[in-house]
Each structure stands twice: as structure tokens, then as C-alpha cells.
Scaffold this motif. Structure first.
Motif, PDB file in Angstrom:
ATOM      1  N   LEU A  14      61.988 149.964 104.710  1.00 30.23           N
ATOM      2  CA  LEU A  14      62.034 149.163 105.920  1.00 30.23           C
ATOM      3  C   LEU A  14      62.045 147.676 105.595  1.00 30.23           C
ATOM      4  N   ASN A  15      61.284 147.272 104.586  1.00 30.69           N
ATOM      5  CA  ASN A  15      61.255 145.874 104.176  1.00 30.69           C
ATOM      6  C   ASN A  15      62.626 145.439 103.651  1.00 30.69           C
ATOM      7  N   SER A  16      63.256 146.319 102.880  1.00 24.50           N
ATOM      8  CA  SER A  16      64.601 146.018 102.372  1.00 24.50           C
ATOM      9  C   SER A  16      65.598 145.915 103.514  1.00 24.50           C
ATOM     10  N   LEU A  17      65.471 146.808 104.507  1.00 24.64           N
ATOM     11  CA  LEU A  17      66.371 146.767 105.648  1.00 24.64           C
ATOM     12  C   LEU A  17      66.239 145.464 106.417  1.00 24.64           C
ATOM     13  N   MET A  73      64.632 139.483 115.772  1.00 23.55           N
ATOM     14  CA  MET A  73      63.898 140.718 115.494  1.00 23.55           C
ATOM     15  C   MET A  73      63.521 140.789 114.014  1.00 23.55           C
ATOM     16  N   SER A  74      64.501 140.452 113.143  1.00 27.19           N
ATOM     17  CA  SER A  74      64.200 140.499 111.707  1.00 27.19           C
ATOM     18  C   SER A  74      63.116 139.499 111.350  1.00 27.19           C
ATOM     19  N   HIS A  75      63.212 138.305 111.951  1.00 26.82           N
ATOM     20  CA  HIS A  75      62.206 137.283 111.648  1.00 26.82           C
ATOM     21  C   HIS A  75      60.820 137.707 112.134  1.00 26.82           C
ATOM     22  N   GLU A  76      60.813 138.283 113.322  1.00 29.29           N
ATOM     23  CA  GLU A  76      59.518 138.711 113.867  1.00 29.29           C
ATOM     24  C   GLU A  76      58.936 139.874 113.081  1.00 29.29           C
ATOM     25  N   LEU A  77      59.791 140.682 112.484  1.00 31.29           N
ATOM     26  CA  LEU A  77      59.306 141.830 111.721  1.00 31.29           C
ATOM     27  C   LEU A  77      58.754 141.432 110.362  1.00 31.29           C
ATOM     28  N   ARG A  78      59.143 140.257 109.872  1.00 32.96           N
ATOM     29  CA  ARG A  78      58.736 139.890 108.518  1.00 32.96           C
ATOM     30  C   ARG A  78      57.211 139.731 108.390  1.00 32.96           C
ATOM     31  N   THR A  79      56.574 139.142 109.407  1.00 35.12           N
ATOM     32  CA  THR A  79      55.131 138.926 109.331  1.00 35.12           C
ATOM     33  C   THR A  79      54.362 140.241 109.287  1.00 35.12           C
ATOM     34  N   PRO A  80      54.596 141.150 110.257  1.00 36.43           N
ATOM     35  CA  PRO A  80      53.870 142.432 110.137  1.00 36.43           C
ATOM     36  C   PRO A  80      54.289 143.228 108.905  1.00 36.43           C
ATOM     37  N   MET A  81      55.554 143.095 108.477  1.00 36.48           N
ATOM     38  CA  MET A  81      55.980 143.825 107.302  1.00 36.48           C
ATOM     39  C   MET A  81      55.278 143.313 106.055  1.00 36.48           C
ATOM     40  N   THR A  82      55.005 142.009 106.009  1.00 34.38           N
ATOM     41  CA  THR A  82      54.260 141.463 104.875  1.00 34.38           C
ATOM     42  C   THR A  82      52.863 142.072 104.800  1.00 34.38           C
ATOM     43  N   ALA A  83      52.214 142.168 105.977  1.00 35.29           N
ATOM     44  CA  ALA A  83      50.865 142.758 106.004  1.00 35.29           C
ATOM     45  C   ALA A  83      50.918 144.230 105.647  1.00 35.29           C
ATOM     46  N   ILE A  84      51.915 144.940 106.186  1.00 29.26           N
ATOM     47  CA  ILE A  84      52.013 146.373 105.896  1.00 29.26           C
ATOM     48  C   ILE A  84      52.298 146.604 104.421  1.00 29.26           C
ATOM     49  N   THR A  85      53.164 145.740 103.840  1.00 31.49           N
ATOM     50  CA  THR A  85      53.498 145.882 102.426  1.00 31.49           C
ATOM     51  C   THR A  85      52.247 145.675 101.559  1.00 31.49           C
TER      52      THR A  85
END
Length: 543
Positions: free
Chosen positions: A325-328, A282-294
């Protein structure tokens, strides 16, 4: 070489266990039972034999004396002289007789006449007055007005039988003294024999108890060893099932319990592994969209001054929550690596004071932190992970320090328990301190000091990650309250961290870039070039 207190205590404990062991108790009980039984039987046998031996010797001597006295007195005239009494005494003690006699005639023609066959061994004055009175007492029995009386006496430490009788009224009175030394010697030999038999019975019972204890305790020892191996994590431990007695039933019960425990642990491990995989995926999958959101939020933050004043607060909230959220996500990735045991270190020689200065300078905390450090202290550590630890501890102190400065001290200490040189870093704030009921949980993941405030500015993982990084270095972090007030976090690290790794670095941000400044279970955002914003003194500490 002197023994250490721990080793001495270990020997004392093992000695106490041996003294209270089941084997010793079994042997002791067997020996006591055998001793009581043997002493009881020996005592009864001794007293029965003693009574029989003494009675037989006594009856034999009294019978011979009575018969000889009667025969001798029957051949005397009514007025017997002392010479006749002397001859009578000689005849009575002749042959194989084992006694000496004293004959007394108070009414003879020559007056009082006392005949002593062996004055050195038996004299008239040796006869007790009670026996003499009984002998001269006439009974209301016309057939035998005078009876034979006896008693046992001890003369010069030797046992004797003393008897006396008056044959006819007005006739001579006879006393005899028979030695019971042979019977005493026989009884002493019997006592020694019974004592030796008792000792042999006790020794035999102890050996029998030892053999029985070995037979009984061998399965118990196997069960103890199996339980110890099971406690060490060897869940495939099983006992051999033999027989159909209670011990065999105990072995079967143990095997069933071990099998059930192994199955449960296997299931729990599988569930835990699945949970870790889920968090990691889940964390790995969240990193890609989180990068775009950031990236989008960074653009929005740069344009916030040109936005409608009604929209600007919403944009600031989105930016703040995105960073949180990115830190989490990053923290969850790091926790997953710790749980999986894949977190590694890249060691380097680090000047501790410079590292602390770099950490607080990167986060613009210089004005809020007082540093008291020896600039010469160095250690071989992972600088990135050390920065993560420092950022969490200092950020946590700033957040809960009541708006006052935080003191950071660095010193070198010798750990007597580990026998090594340690680097000690203390981070002390001036806030209200940590409640006593919260202290044991400050390093727990997601722990909240107040259930009414489940949401905080941090992820609730910062102090937990700091502690894991300290453990990775072979160190420790402790939390306490200072006597003068405020909380004190003490970081203790060895000068030489164990091992050297390649360091995966995946998902792990350098503490200096501001994304890992999580103040722990009371996290500080720690953004680059943005000073930490400590909570007011009235707020409780998120742990």
C-alpha cells in the motif's frame, strides 16, 4: 544538396493533391464544356457556310454556262463547221467568265470536231466517262430530253466544278470547267476564324472557371484552415458567417460544432484536473497515516519470531500489504506529477554500468542478473530516475523469468533518425514471453494480462512509471519477444538528456532504498537486501 526521401515524398503528395484539386477539376470541366460547345457550333457553322458558298458558286457558274451554251447553240446552223464551234467557244468564255469550255460535235460536216478554249487548262480527256455518259443519255422528257449534269472534281490538289450538257439531239455537246479555289480560300479563312474563336472561347471559359473556383473555394479554404487550427488544439477557432447560401450554412454548422467541442473539451479538462487533484490530495493525505502504520508494522516484523505461531502469519500479511500500500501511494504521487507536468530532473554524469551494478546490488539481485556492459559508457542523466527505470525493468524480468537468470546488456548506438548517440540497455528474461495480444498494453496503467486475476503483488504502475521517466529523458522503452524465447525490454536514452531541473523529490523514493523497485505491471517488491521472487513459468504476466 540532395533532398531527403521525406521531403521528396512530401513534394509528390502535394503535387498529386494539386493534380486532383477541386480548382483544377472545375477549370478542366469548364474548359471541356466550352471546347465541346465551341467545336460543335463552329462545325455546324462551317458546314452550313460551306454548303451555302459552294451551292451559290456552283449554281451561278452552271447558270451562266447553260445560258451561254443555249444562246450559242441556238445561233448555229444544222451543219455547223468547226470554225463556227470555235467562235462559239470564244464567245462563251469571253468577258468575265471564270470557266473554260470544250465543245464537241460528232456529226458535223467535217466529222468529229472538238473545240478546246484553253487546252492547257481543260481538255476533253479530262471529262469523266460517267459524266459524258450521263450527258448523252436521253431522258423520257419530250420538253427537255437532255439535261445539264455536273460534279465536283479535284485536279492537282485544286477543287473544280465540271459540268456538261447536250443542247439538242445530234447537236454539239458542251463541257465547262470552273475553278472553286476562291471559295476554298474563303472557307479556309472561315475555318481559321472559327478555330481562333473556339480557342478564345476555351481560354475565356478557363479564366471564368478560375474566377468562379476562386469565389467558391475561398470559403472552403477558410474552412480547411479553420479545421486545421481546430485539430491543432485551438478550440476558439471560428468562421465568419456571411450570406445565406449553402457555404454560409456550412460556416454556421462548423461554428456550432467547434463551440460544442470546445465546451466538451473544457468539461473534460475540468474533470481530469479534478480527478488529478483528488488522486494527489488522497495520496498526500494517505502518506501521514501510512508513515505511522509503516512504523508499527516494522515493530511488529521485528517481534514476529516471539509472537504466537497462529498470529505470526497474520502479522507477516499485514507487513506485506502495508508495504504494498505504501508503494502504491508513492506510485500514485509520481503518476500525478507526470500528469501535471511537474516532474523534473536533476542531471548528473552517470556511468551506466556502475548504475546498473548499484541498482541490482542494492536489491540483492547480483546472483540472479548477468551483466554485459562496457564500463566506459557515461551519460548525463538523472541517476535517481534511471535507477527507478532499471529497478522496474529488472524486477519485472526476475518476476516473469521462470526462476532463471536475467541478462542485462549495455551498449552505445547511433540513432540515425534523431542523429545522436544513445545509450541502449536491454533486459532479457528466459520466461515464456509476453502474449502477442498483451504486447501493445504492457506499459498501460493498471493493465492486467488476465482479467481472472485482477489482483497482483504489484501496483500495476511500475512499467508505466518507467516509460514516463524514459520520456522525461527524451528516450523510449520498447517490449518484444526474443526469437529464442523470453521477453526483451529495450531502454534507449540519449547521452545528453534535455533540460536541467531542480527536482522536487517530493514523494519520490530513491530506487536504491528498495521502495521504488516496482517491477511494473508485473511488479517486484524489491525490498532492500531481499532477492526478487520471480513467479513460476506458468503464471501470466501482469501488465
Amino acid at each position: 544538396m540532395t533532398d531527403s526521401p521525406t521531403r521528396s515524398r512530401g513534394r509528390l503528395i502535394r503535387g498529386a493533391l494539386r493534380l486532383t484539386s477541386l480548382r483544377l477539376r472545375l477549370v478542366t470541366v469548364f474548359a471541356l464544356v466550352a471546347l465541346v460547345a465551341a467545336v460543335s457550333v463552329s462545325g455546324i457553322a462551317y458546314w452550313l457556310n460551306r454548303d451555302a458558298v459552294l451551292t451559290r458558286a456552283q449554281n451561278s457558274a452552271l447558270k451562266d454556262f447553260s445560258q451561254a451554251l443555249g444562246d450559242g447553240a441556238g445561233g448555229l446552223p444544222e451543219q455547223a463547221s468547226c470554225e463556227m464551234l470555235r467562235d462559239m467557244g470564244t464567245i462563251m468564255t469571253s468577258g468575265n467568265q471564270t470557266y473554260q469550255v470544250v465543245l464537241v460535235d460528232r456529226e458535223g460536216p467535217e466529222g468529229d470536231c472538238v473545240v478546246e478554249t484553253d487546252p492547257a487548262a481543260f481538255r476533253l480527256d479530262m471529262v469523266p466517262a460517267s459524266l459524258a455518259d450521263a450527258v448523252h443519255q436521253e431522258r423520257d422528257d419530250t420538253d427537255a430530253p437532255y439535261h445539264l449534269y455536273w460534279q465536283r472534281v479535284e485536279i492537282d490538289g485544286d477543287p473544280y466544278l465540271l459540268g456538261g450538257a447536250q443542247v439538242i439531239d445530234g447537236g454539239p455537246t458542251g463541257y465547262m470547267l470552273a475553278s472553286l479555289a476562291p471559295e476554298r480560300d474563303d472557307l479556309n479563312s472561315l475555318a481559321w476564324s472559327l478555330g481562333i474563336a473556339t480557342a478564345l472561347a476555351v481560354i475565356g471559359s478557363a479564366l471564368l472557371a478560375q474566377a468562379a473556383a476562386t469565389m467558391v473555394l475561398r470559403p472552403v479554404a477558410r474552412l480547411s484552415n479553420a479545421a486545421q487550427r481546430l485539430g491543432e488544439g485551438k478550440l476558439d477557432t471560428r468562421l465568419e458567417e456571411r450570406g445565406a447560401d449553402e457555404l454560409a450554412e456550412l460556416s454556421r454548422t462548423f461554428n456550432a460544432a467547434a463551440a460544442s467541442l470546445e465546451q466538451r473539451v473544457t468539461d473534460l479538462r475540468a474533470r481530469e484536473a479534478a480527478s488529478r487533484r483528488f488522486v494527489a490530495d488522497m495520496s498526500h493525505e494517505l502518506r501521514t497515516p501510512m508513515t505511522a502504520i509503516t512504523a508499527v508494522t516494522d515493530v511488529l516484523e521485528e517481534e514476529v519470531d516471539s509472537l504466537d505461531p497462529m498470529i505470526a502469519p497474520a502479522v507477516q500479511l499485514v507487513v506485506s500489504e502495508t508495504r504494498r500500500l505504501n508503494s502504491l501511494v508513492e506510485n500514485l504521487m509520481e503518476v500525478t506529477r507526470f500528469d501535471a507536468g511537474t516532474a523534473k530532473m536533476v542531471l548528473d554524469d552517470v556511468n551506466i554500468a556502475d548504475q546498473v551494478t548499484h541498482c541490482i546490488d542494492a536489491r540483492a539481485w547480483l546472483d540472479a542478473v548477468e551483466l554485459d556492459a562496457d564500463r566506459t559508457i557515461t551519460a548525463r542523466l538523472d541517476p535517481r530516475r534511471l535507477d527507478v527505470i532499471l529497478a522496474n525493468l529488472i524486477g519485472n524480468a526476475l518476476k516473469h523469468g521462470g526462476g532463471r537468470s536475467v541478462r542485462v546488456s549495455v551498449r552505445e548506438e547511433i540513432d540515425p533518425a534523431a542523429g545522436r548517440d544513445d545509450v541502449v540497455v536491454e533486459v532479457a528474461d528466459q520466461g515464456p514471453g509476453i502474449p502477442e495480444d498483451v504486447l501493445p498494453h504492457v506499459f498501460d496503467r493498471f493493465y492486467k494480462a488476465s482479467a481472472s486475476r485482477p489482483r497482483s503483488d504489484g501496483s500495476g504502475l511500475g512499467l508505466s512509471i518507467a516509460l514516463e521517466n524514459a520520456h522525461l529523458h527524451g528516450g523510449e522503452i520498447s517490449a518484444a519477444n526474443a526469437p529464442e524465447g523470453g521477453a526483451v525490454f529495450t531502454l534507449r536514452l540519449p547521452r545528453e538528456a534535455p533540460g536541467d531541473g531542480d527536482g522536487d523529490g517530493d514523494g519520490e523514493s530513491d530506487g536504491c532504498d528498495g521502495t521504488e523497485g516496482d517491477g511494473g505491471n508485473g511488479d517486484s517488491s524489491g525490498e532492500r537486501n531481499r532477492p526478487g521472487k520471480p513467479d513460476g513459468p506458468g503464471k501470466e504476466r501482469d501488465t
